[in-house]
Design a protein around this motif. Structure first.
Motif, PDB file in Angstrom:
ATOM      1  N   GLY A 184      30.290  75.494  53.028  1.00 26.47           N
ATOM      2  CA  GLY A 184      31.067  75.942  54.176  1.00 26.47           C
ATOM      3  C   GLY A 184      32.524  75.575  54.016  1.00 26.47           C
ATOM      4  N   GLN A 185      33.309  75.950  55.005  1.00 34.23           N
ATOM      5  CA  GLN A 185      34.739  75.664  54.917  1.00 34.23           C
ATOM      6  C   GLN A 185      35.282  75.156  56.242  1.00 34.23           C
ATOM      7  OE1 GLN A 185      37.703  77.703  52.430  1.00 34.23           O
ATOM      8  NE2 GLN A 185      38.360  78.674  54.312  1.00 34.23           N
ATOM      9  N   GLY A 186      35.990  74.037  56.177  1.00 35.77           N
ATOM     10  CA  GLY A 186      36.655  73.486  57.350  1.00 35.77           C
ATOM     11  C   GLY A 186      37.915  72.762  56.912  1.00 35.77           C
ATOM     12  N   ILE A 187      39.046  73.213  57.420  1.00 35.82           N
ATOM     13  CA  ILE A 187      40.335  72.628  57.002  1.00 35.82           C
ATOM     14  C   ILE A 187      41.123  72.260  58.259  1.00 35.82           C
ATOM     15  CG2 ILE A 187      42.458  73.006  55.681  1.00 35.82           C
ATOM     16  CD1 ILE A 187      40.918  75.346  54.275  1.00 35.82           C
ATOM     17  N   ILE A 188      41.709  71.060  58.250  1.00 29.01           N
ATOM     18  CA  ILE A 188      42.598  70.652  59.347  1.00 29.01           C
ATOM     19  C   ILE A 188      43.985  70.376  58.746  1.00 29.01           C
ATOM     20  CG2 ILE A 188      43.084  68.928  61.131  1.00 29.01           C
ATOM     21  CD1 ILE A 188      40.066  68.403  61.315  1.00 29.01           C
ATOM     22  N   PHE A 189      45.006  70.870  59.402  1.00 27.19           N
ATOM     23  CA  PHE A 189      46.396  70.570  59.018  1.00 27.19           C
ATOM     24  C   PHE A 189      46.999  69.711  60.122  1.00 27.19           C
ATOM     25  CE2 PHE A 189      45.280  74.664  57.366  1.00 27.19           C
ATOM     26  CZ  PHE A 189      45.760  74.672  56.075  1.00 27.19           C
ATOM     27  N   LYS A 190      47.872  68.826  59.715  1.00 27.69           N
ATOM     28  CA  LYS A 190      48.633  68.058  60.702  1.00 27.69           C
ATOM     29  C   LYS A 190      50.108  68.186  60.350  1.00 27.69           C
ATOM     30  CE  LYS A 190      48.927  63.550  62.846  1.00 27.69           C
ATOM     31  NZ  LYS A 190      48.585  62.134  62.743  1.00 27.69           N
ATOM     32  N   THR A 191      50.898  68.589  61.335  1.00 25.05           N
ATOM     33  CA  THR A 191      52.325  68.768  61.059  1.00 25.05           C
ATOM     34  C   THR A 191      53.051  67.419  61.175  1.00 25.05           C
ATOM     35  OG1 THR A 191      52.991  69.163  63.344  1.00 25.05           O
ATOM     36  CG2 THR A 191      52.179  71.073  62.100  1.00 25.05           C
ATOM     37  N   ARG A 192      54.292  67.432  60.750  1.00 26.22           N
ATOM     38  CA  ARG A 192      55.096  66.201  60.865  1.00 26.22           C
ATOM     39  C   ARG A 192      55.165  65.728  62.307  1.00 26.22           C
ATOM     40  NH1 ARG A 192      58.554  68.578  56.783  1.00 26.22           N
ATOM     41  NH2 ARG A 192      59.702  69.658  58.430  1.00 26.22           N
ATOM     42  N   GLU A 193      55.187  66.708  63.226  1.00 27.04           N
ATOM     43  CA  GLU A 193      55.276  66.365  64.652  1.00 27.04           C
ATOM     44  C   GLU A 193      53.914  66.001  65.238  1.00 27.04           C
ATOM     45  OE1 GLU A 193      58.187  66.151  66.280  1.00 27.04           O
ATOM     46  OE2 GLU A 193      59.036  66.522  64.296  1.00 27.04           O
ATOM     47  N   GLY A 194      52.877  66.072  64.418  1.00 31.27           N
ATOM     48  CA  GLY A 194      51.554  65.658  64.878  1.00 31.27           C
ATOM     49  C   GLY A 194      50.691  66.773  65.434  1.00 31.27           C
ATOM     50  N   LYS A 195      51.160  67.997  65.327  1.00 35.74           N
ATOM     51  CA  LYS A 195      50.328  69.112  65.821  1.00 35.74           C
ATOM     52  C   LYS A 195      49.174  69.376  64.843  1.00 35.74           C
ATOM     53  CE  LYS A 195      53.798  71.458  68.556  1.00 35.74           C
ATOM     54  NZ  LYS A 195      54.800  72.522  68.591  1.00 35.74           N
ATOM     55  N   LEU A 196      48.075  69.851  65.412  1.00 37.00           N
ATOM     56  CA  LEU A 196      46.885  70.120  64.603  1.00 37.00           C
ATOM     57  C   LEU A 196      46.630  71.622  64.496  1.00 37.00           C
ATOM     58  CD1 LEU A 196      44.452  67.420  66.079  1.00 37.00           C
ATOM     59  CD2 LEU A 196      45.850  67.242  64.003  1.00 37.00           C
TER      60      LEU A 196
END
Lengths: 459, 459
Positions: A184-196
């Motif tokens: 399966g596939q699951g990806i989380i990104f976190k920005t410099r400002e902390g947004k997901l």
């Protein structure tokens, strides 16, 4: 402590098919890399000083090594150093024989032992046998020392216990399933400002873990807020987590999703027109298109060429299923993938192919070839049957990301670790060879989750 | 005489996928068998005296070697020693076909599959068949690369012309000739000619439509009375399908071919048109065409058409064919029935020997054997079902206790490696080999018509 080349291989006098083939593979590989074949003995002999014990043997009793085995642990394995012996074994049990099925696989409940030996060869010996160029045939070493550093457990408990590492700056977390070798596939990104930001999520079984990951990574107040949840296509290993959240009020209460980005086709496509018609997918579509108040979600149907920007992350929609729904070829759910290209702060581009296959591939080459060039690519469809060599040439990535699991990563033709997709995986390896992709720029999450600081360092 | 330990492998700088795969396979097997890490390099490097040249390279010009390559020869190959340079190359026209529409599941076709097959042949001839038995530890090969001579024995040509040009020794008495089917590169089909003591013939299947002329050629060659047309007293069909009833169909449709032989009786079994075209797994419209063509054979050839039932005995001179299994209406209504479940199984008895011809038998036959007793299936030679891909349970092989086993198949099936793009149903061919291996059947008791006509009887 001794070196691998000093070890003998031990298997049961009554070894199973998978135990014997695992032993043969290890024996051949040691000889190939080190020039000398290790002695192979059976467990009805007296234990010797340095032994690699493959599969289930009498040595476990003789040397007091206990393993927790169960039928449902067929894809799990353990590599454990006990004194001067290295136990390399699957954690499954052979189930009662089922009715003969000519199309059944040869997994027999003990495929974990094969995975364990592959792990030993790949990670301990350092032999690149999965993806390698022909000029690098003899990589790895038999001079590695066998000790506790070799220990590794691949089981559901280990996978459940994993938590992402919090890092400063822009990050990408590449998760694997908490159920062993289910993919399966699951990806989380976190920005410099902390947004997901999320792409897909994975199988339903991963929902609780995925929510924990979001909670851990969220620096803001209250429940985690996902600024954008991008969805690729209608297969359970991609929709499972989000669908489970939507259908479970307790889960919906644990996060907010500002935008759900997708291109879900009409009911008729999922029920009739696709090559895999399934009424269940119609029901899933209705769930995912609903805007749950407690989740705070707004559903947004993406269009080709559209940009969705979250802080320094700019997701461009390269391809949508609406582009191909009227294609005269039968479009399967994989080809109903939305393809996104991420631009990370104008420093790196990452192409997310989802499970794109032939129809997507042709469409992108015909209409968007000039937009395909990317620094990094998520190998389509977990690295098995996916887009064409021509398409990979156009993408021309230096880094390949596999969201895979053991049975896709260790594909072994003819032995049914994963049959139907075999040519696709080999084809993909050839494309990578032709593009000159270096081993160190190929990442897979099959033994555990990956954390990347973005942009990804290209080695 | 040069030794293997003096050799390196050379491939083209921009080698095709199949050439790379072939080089890897060779290097893997040479190093695993001998410990000699044979160097691999590309043809842009200076030539050496002792080279194994894999696929199409600039060494051909250097050694003044010419291979006749064409698109139609994709699955053909040649292994040839020129001076001290050993060439092994497919005879296809090399070049990846950039096909649109691109199909993610299609076998990889780069025109050089023959090169991979050549590498397999080299390994089989040099180190034995161990590589085909991944779990048989008794077949681990350890040899000394200093003692393996690279000499004139490496002279193999696998081409349609060569196989069609082969003429078996004409034996007295009742004889069976297993005939390689060459009408298609991937040769899904089987064929045998039985010659009775009185000079009449029985034909089993006959292969593909393109094999029709070859069958007529062989019948004329084997016919003792050149003043008369060869007389086929019994033409037995196992399944109305392209590789089995195709040659008979072609003869029926070609006046010139029809004139060359006489056929007394055709033995067959067909189920409803719906079963062949829709009702069974892998049913196809074209199967219906073969079914209907078969039913037309009596009118076309002026011969008797006889439907066979389990237990029937067919006499063809001093050769007797017992119908061990024939499908019935009940077969049609069975759950999960497969098209191959409609195969008729014959047992040929001649010259004090017996041969069971499994055709493409699958689970229905397997279950029948186990529930009705295997005694009737006892035989000297068992022709494996579905070209060795197996649809028959291990217990059947165990209880039948044949003395010899025969594969009627092409190299791409025999070398069953699905990942190379060979159409081999990799897992099932491996599973059947494993059954034979576990039952203690030695490689010496397994034969194949892959590389030429196999004769049984008389000797």
């Amino acid at each position: 402590m001794a070196k691998l080349k000093e070890y003998v291989i031990v298997i049961s006098k009554n070894a199973t098919y998978n135990e014997r083939r695992a032993a043969k593979f290890l024996s051949d590989t040691i000889k190939k890399v080190g020039g000398r074949r290790p002695t192979l003995i059976y467990d009805d002999t007296e234990p010797t000083a340095y032994e690699i014990v493959i599969g289930r043997t009498e040595r476990e009793v003789q040397l007091g090594a206990e393993f927790t085995r169960a039928v449902e642990r067929a894809k799990e394995f353990e590599v454990r150093c006990v004194s001067s012996r290295l136990f390399v074994t699957g954690l499954g049990l052979i189930p009662e024989p089922a009715e003969f099925n000519p199309d059944a696989s040869m997994n027999y409940g003990d495929i974990g032992t094969v995975f364990a030996v592959y792990y030993l060869v790949e990670k301990v010996m350092g032999h690149k046998f999965v993806y390698k160029t022909v000029l690098d045939m003899y990589s790895g070493s038999v001079d590695v020392e066998i000790d506790e550093k070799c220990n590794f457990i691949y089981n559901r408990e280990m996978l459940l216990a994993q938590m992402p590492e919090k890092i400063d700056g822009t990050a990408m977390y590449y998760f694997n399933s908490v159920a062993p070798s289910t993919g399966g596939q699951g990806i989380i990104f976190k920005t410099r400002e902390g947004k997901l930001v999320v792409i897909d999520g994975g199988l339903p079984v991963n929902t609780e873990s995925f929510l924990k990951y979001l909670e851990l990574l969220w620096d803001g107040e209250g429940v985690p807020v996902v600024s954008a949840w991008f969805f690729s296509h209608m297969h359970i290993d991609h929709f499972g987590v989000y669908h489970k959240i939507c259908t479970t009020p307790e889960y919906r209460a644990r996060l907010k999703v500002e935008g759900f980005y997708c291109d879900l086709l009409d009911d008729e496509f999922y029920a009739v027109k696709t090559s895999e018609p399934l009424q269940y997918h119609v029901e899933v579509r209705h769930v995912m298109m609903s805007e749950y108040e407690d989740l705070g979600v707004k559903v947004h149907t993406v269009k080709t060429g559209e940009h969705i920007v979250i802080d320094e992350l700019d997701f461009e929609v390269i391809h949508t299923p609406s582009d191909v729904v009227n294609n005269p070829r039968k479009v399967n759910p994989n080809d109903s993938t939305v393809v996104y290209k991420l631009n990370v702060d104008n420093k790196q581009t990452i192409m997310f192919l989802g499970d794109a296959e032939g129809v997507c591939s042709d469409q992108m080459l015909e209409f968007h070839k000039d937009k395909l060039k990317s620094d990094v690519v998520q190998a389509g469809h977990h690295g098995v049957a996916n887009v064409s060599g021509e398409c990979y040439n156009a993408i021309d990535a230096k880094v390949f990301l596999y969201s895979s699991c053991l049975h896709t990563w260790y594909l072994e033709w003819g032995m049914e670790i994963h049959g139907a997709h075999d040519p696709g995986m080999k084809r993909q390896h050839y494309y990578m060879t032709r593009l000159g992709v270096k081993d160190e720029n190929v990442y897979t999450n099959n033994h555990g989750m990956l954390t990347f600081k973005l942009p990804i360092e290209i080695k | 005489m040069p030794k293997l330990s003096q050799y390196s492998i050379v491939i083209e700088k921009d080698a095709s996928y199949s050439s790379l795969a072939a080089a890897k396979f060779l290097a893997n097997n040479i190093s695993a068998a001998t410990g000699y890490q044979i160097p691999v390099y590309t043809d842009d490097l200076p030539a050496k005296d002792f080279e194994i040249v894999v696929g199409q390279t600039n060494r051909e010009e250097l050694s003044d070697v010419c291979f006749e390559r064409s698109e139609a020869r994709e699955y053909e190959y040649e292994i040839r020693l020129v001076g001290t340079r050993l060439f092994m190359s497919g005879l296809g026209k090399v070049g990846e076909k950039i096909a649109r529409p691109f199909n993610s599941y299609v076998s990889f076709s780069d025109g050089a599959i023959g090169t991979s097959l050549a590498a397999y042949r080299f390994v089989e001839e040099t180190f034995g068949a161990g590589f085909l038995f991944p779990a048989d530890l008794s077949l681990i090969t350890d040899m000394d690369a200093d003692k393996i001579e690279i000499d004139g024995r490496y002279d193999f040509k696998y081409t349609r012309e060569d196989l069609y040009g082969e003429r078996p020794e004409i034996a007295d008495g009742a004889v069976m000739y297993s005939i390689p089917v060459m009408g298609s590169h991937r040769r899904f089909g089987n064929s045998a000619i039985f010659k009775a003591s009185d000079g009449s013939f029985a034909v089993y299947n006959g292969g593909l439509e393109a094999d029709a002329e070859h069958i007529c050629d062989l019948l004329e060659y084997l016919n003792a009375d050149k003043t008369q047309k060869p007389r086929v007293s019994a033409w037995l069909i196992s399944l109305p399908m392209f590789g089995y009833s195709g040659a008979l169909k072609a003869i029926c449709e070609d006046e010139a071919l029809k004139e060359r032989i006489s056929v007394d009786r055709v033995y067959y079994k067909v189920l409803s048109e719906n079963f062949h075209t829709k009702g069974s797994a892998t049913a196809r419209t074209e199967h219906g065409e073969y079914r209907n063509a078969l039913l037309f054979a009596g009118e076309s050839l002026g011969c008797e058409m006889l439907e066979v039932n389990t237990g029937d005995v067919i006499k063809a001179g001093d050769i007797e064919f017992e119908v061990l299994y024939s499908p019935t209406e009940e077969t049609e209504s069975a759950p999960r029935v497969h098209y191959f479940d409609a195969s008729v199984v014959y047992k040929a008895k001649f010259a004090d020997m017996s041969v069971v011809l499994f055709g493409n038998a699958r689970k229905r036959v397997s279950d029948y054997i186990l529930s009705n007793g295997p005694e009737k299936f006892d035989c000297d030679v068992l022709v494996l079902s579905n070209h060795g891909k197996g649809g028959i349970a291990r217990e059947c092989y165990e209880r039948i206790k044949a003395k010899k086993y025969m594969y009627q198949c092409c190299p791409a099936q025999y070398y069953g490696d699905n990942g190379e793009g060979f159409a081999s149903d990799g897992g099932s061919i491996t599973r059947t080999r494993n059954y034979l291996s576990e039952l203690g059947i030695s490689c010496g008791d397994i034969c194949k018509d892959t590389y030429g006509i196999i004769t049984f009887g008389n000797k």
